[in-house]
Design a protein around this motif. Structure first.
Motif, mmCIF file in Angstrom:
data_model
loop_
_atom_site.group_PDB
_atom_site.id
_atom_site.type_symbol
_atom_site.label_atom_id
_atom_site.label_comp_id
_atom_site.label_asym_id
_atom_site.label_seq_id
_atom_site.Cartn_x
_atom_site.Cartn_y
_atom_site.Cartn_z
ATOM 1 N N GLU A 190 0.831 -1.205 0.000
ATOM 2 C CA GLU A 190 0.000 0.000 0.000
ATOM 3 C C GLU A 190 0.861 1.248 0.000
ATOM 4 O O GLU A 190 2.050 1.212 0.327
ATOM 5 C CB GLU A 190 -0.913 0.013 1.230
ATOM 6 N N GLU A 191 0.225 2.366 -0.376
ATOM 7 C CA GLU A 191 0.886 3.659 -0.264
ATOM 8 C C GLU A 191 0.858 4.122 1.183
ATOM 9 O O GLU A 191 0.152 3.565 2.021
ATOM 10 C CB GLU A 191 0.188 4.692 -1.164
ATOM 11 N N SER A 192 1.643 5.156 1.472
ATOM 12 C CA SER A 192 1.692 5.683 2.830
ATOM 13 C C SER A 192 2.061 7.154 2.778
ATOM 14 O O SER A 192 2.141 7.756 1.704
ATOM 15 C CB SER A 192 2.724 4.910 3.662
ATOM 16 N N ASN A 193 2.323 7.698 3.944
ATOM 17 C CA ASN A 193 2.773 9.088 4.042
ATOM 18 C C ASN A 193 4.059 9.318 3.259
ATOM 19 O O ASN A 193 4.286 10.403 2.732
ATOM 20 C CB ASN A 193 2.979 9.429 5.526
ATOM 21 N N GLU B 65 4.479 6.663 -2.639
ATOM 22 C CA GLU B 65 3.383 6.805 -3.595
ATOM 23 C C GLU B 65 3.786 6.164 -4.922
ATOM 24 O O GLU B 65 4.928 6.286 -5.369
ATOM 25 C CB GLU B 65 3.029 8.274 -3.814
ATOM 26 N N ASP C 186 -0.761 1.757 -8.583
ATOM 27 C CA ASP C 186 -1.041 1.736 -7.151
ATOM 28 C C ASP C 186 -1.638 0.373 -6.780
ATOM 29 O O ASP C 186 -2.674 -0.020 -7.326
ATOM 30 C CB ASP C 186 -2.040 2.855 -6.832
ATOM 31 N N SER D 104 -1.728 11.075 5.147
ATOM 32 C CA SER D 104 -1.451 9.637 5.172
ATOM 33 C C SER D 104 -1.194 9.069 3.783
ATOM 34 O O SER D 104 -0.220 8.354 3.565
ATOM 35 C CB SER D 104 -2.614 8.893 5.835
ATOM 36 N N LYS D 105 -2.065 9.399 2.825
ATOM 37 C CA LYS D 105 -1.890 8.884 1.464
ATOM 38 C C LYS D 105 -2.293 9.914 0.421
ATOM 39 O O LYS D 105 -2.602 9.563 -0.718
ATOM 40 C CB LYS D 105 -2.726 7.613 1.268
ATOM 41 N N SER D 106 -2.299 11.161 0.809
ATOM 42 C CA SER D 106 -2.714 12.219 -0.120
ATOM 43 C C SER D 106 -1.978 13.499 0.234
ATOM 44 O O SER D 106 -1.201 13.543 1.192
ATOM 45 C CB SER D 106 -4.232 12.432 -0.041
#
Length: 481
Positions: free
Chosen positions: A15-18, A21, A57, A132-134
């Motif tokens: 997964e993506e995270s802080n 990306e 992603d 967090s992811k954006s």
């Protein structure tokens, strides 16, 4: 990450995270390039990070494995525009790129973005931070607050109106002057403070005014003299969780500690150590838990909080004492190049509160040695006493612009020792591997242990949406890629 970057390292990230990306560069929409550059800016303005170009992603595709790799060849023009666009970010961020050729012949480009150290990065006059992811665009008021929180603007150097310099001629001032072989009577406080950079003439009024640092260092009641908060609030709890109700689970009334800075440090250290040595009562249990935290760890944690906090923020330092841990919540963010991953390992190029640090070490009994050894000493002391390492939590994991230090009082387990030792060598661990190295046979039990360590901040959990399969755990001090 240890060793050479490979396709497997990239594709196993669930997964993506802080700080991670994935971006494909395909399509003719100009927003593709803009969104990638926006993420570069946001990561630079937060904690740094990694953008993987040419890979879908994992949370937004049904494709698996190498099928997710489209490569930067999908739209070479967009990729070239991204690389050119990096130089148009103001100031230009530090970005290092790596290339990995996948098994399908496509090229993955990994951009490693360093944290901005002197000022916010912007693109087209817009400033972004990473959630967090954006990404989030900051308005003017938020930019100002974040500038203080990160130390780009030094609150301690600001001049304070309506404070008579004579109010700073206290016993703490006289003790400091005497230690520095100055004569407080013949020199005069105005001259001494001006020569030390603790008072300056206002450019508009030409009136000599003390800096915020001077007021905090010498005034008897600095919080009452300034539009800020300089105190420490200590709350003791009967249980391991904070209860928000009409009847909070406090032991007595939270204590507010105020005064000149060196007195705040000394009084806070004395009070917290007194509480910990006496033991904390568990509600209804009939016994008291005595802390095993080393004194050096407590004194370092308190000293660092008072010296290095953001004094523009209208928040007091909070210390929360639970039977199983102590939390120190410090207004402000990690300054300059410091992150929760490198704190204690790398030195900041400068201090957020330069004059405070320099002046405090000139007092008769200085609380800080100014050798950048504090966090390392805390880690060593915790390990020596068979305790878990200190944990640091900050934005965006905390709602406030703060840094929280967590010191667990429970002795570390043999299972943790084995997992930590493994993760010092490898970049991540999954449930199966953790069971193998700890000797635990139950996947459910291992999952509970790993999840508990992640909840406590000892590990970071990276897991795919809607499934526990493929969940990875890393140390907060290491990167997965």
């Amino acid at each position: 990450m240890e060793g050479k970057l490979t396709q497997r390292h990239i594709l196993e990230i669930p997964e993506e995270s802080n700080e991670i990306e994935f971006k494909r560069v395909g399509g003719n929409d100009s927003s593709v390039v803009g969104n990638i550059l926006k993420t570069v800016v946001a990561m630079a303005n937060t904690n740094g990070g990694v953008i993987v170009l040419g890979v879908d992603d994992p949370e937004k595709t049904k494709l698996k494995g190498v099928e997710r790799v489209f490569g930067v060849e999908e739209n070479k023009e967009n990729f070239d525009e991204v690389m050119r666009g990096l130089s148009k970010i103001t100031p230009v961020p530090t970005v290092i790129s790596d290339e990995v050729v996948a098994s399908n012949g496509k090229t993955i480009v990994v951009l490693r973005i360093s944290k901005a150290v002197d000022s916010f990065c912007s693109r087209d006059d817009k400033v972004f931070t990473r959630l967090s992811k954006s990404n989030k665009e900051l308005n003017l008021q938020e930019i100002i607050k974040f500038n203080y929180a990160k130390g780009f603007i030094k609150a301690g150097e600001e001049l304070i109106d309506d404070v008579d310099i004579g109010l700073l001629e206290t016993d703490h001032y006289r003790g400091w002057v005497k230690k520095n072989t100055l004569d407080p009577d013949s020199e005069g406080i105005a001259y001494v403070l001006k020569s030390k950079g603790l008072a300056k003439k206002d450019e508009e009024t030409n009136v000599l005014k003390p800096t915020r640092s001077a007021v905090m260092l010498f005034a008897e009641y600095p919080t009452n003299l300034m539009d800020t908060k300089c105190a420490v609030k200590v709350a003791v709890y009967t249980t391991n969780t904070e209860v928000f109700s009409t009847t909070p689970n406090f032991v007595g009334v939270p204590k507010i500690i105020q005064g000149p800075m060196i007195k705040i440090i000394q009084d806070t250290q004395e009070y917290v150590l007194e509480v910990l040595n006496a033991g904390i009562g568990m509600s209804g249990s009939g016994f008291r838990t005595k802390s095993k935290l080393p004194e050096r760890v407590i004194t370092e944690g308190i000293t660092n909080a008072v010296i290095h906090r953001d004094y523009h923020a209208k928040q007091d330092i909070e210390i929360k004492i639970f039977p199983n841990r102590v939390e120190v919540i410090n207004p402000g963010l990690f300054p300059f190049n410091i992150t929760k991953g490198n704190i204690g390992e790398e030195n900041a190029g400068q201090y957020r509160n330069d004059s405070l640090v320099k002046t405090l070490r000139e007092f008769p009994e200085p609380p800080n040695l100014d050798r950048n050894e504090g966090v390392r000493a805390m880690r060593n002391q915790m390990k020596k006493n068979n305790l878990y390492p200190p944990v640091f939590v900050t934005y965006p994991d905390l709602d406030k612009r703060s840094v929280k230090l967590v010191l667990k009082t429970e002795e570390r387990t043999a299972e943790w020792e084995k997992v930590q030792e493994y993760l010092e060598r490898e970049k991540s661990v999954d449930n199966k591997t953790a069971r193998k190295i700890t000797g635990i046979t139950s996947a459910v039990k291992m999952s509970r242990m790993l999840g508990g360590w992640a909840t406590e901040g000892l590990l970071e959990k990276i897991s795919p949406v809607g499934s526990k399969k493929g969940t990875l755990y890393i140390l907060p001090s290491k990167k997965i890629i």
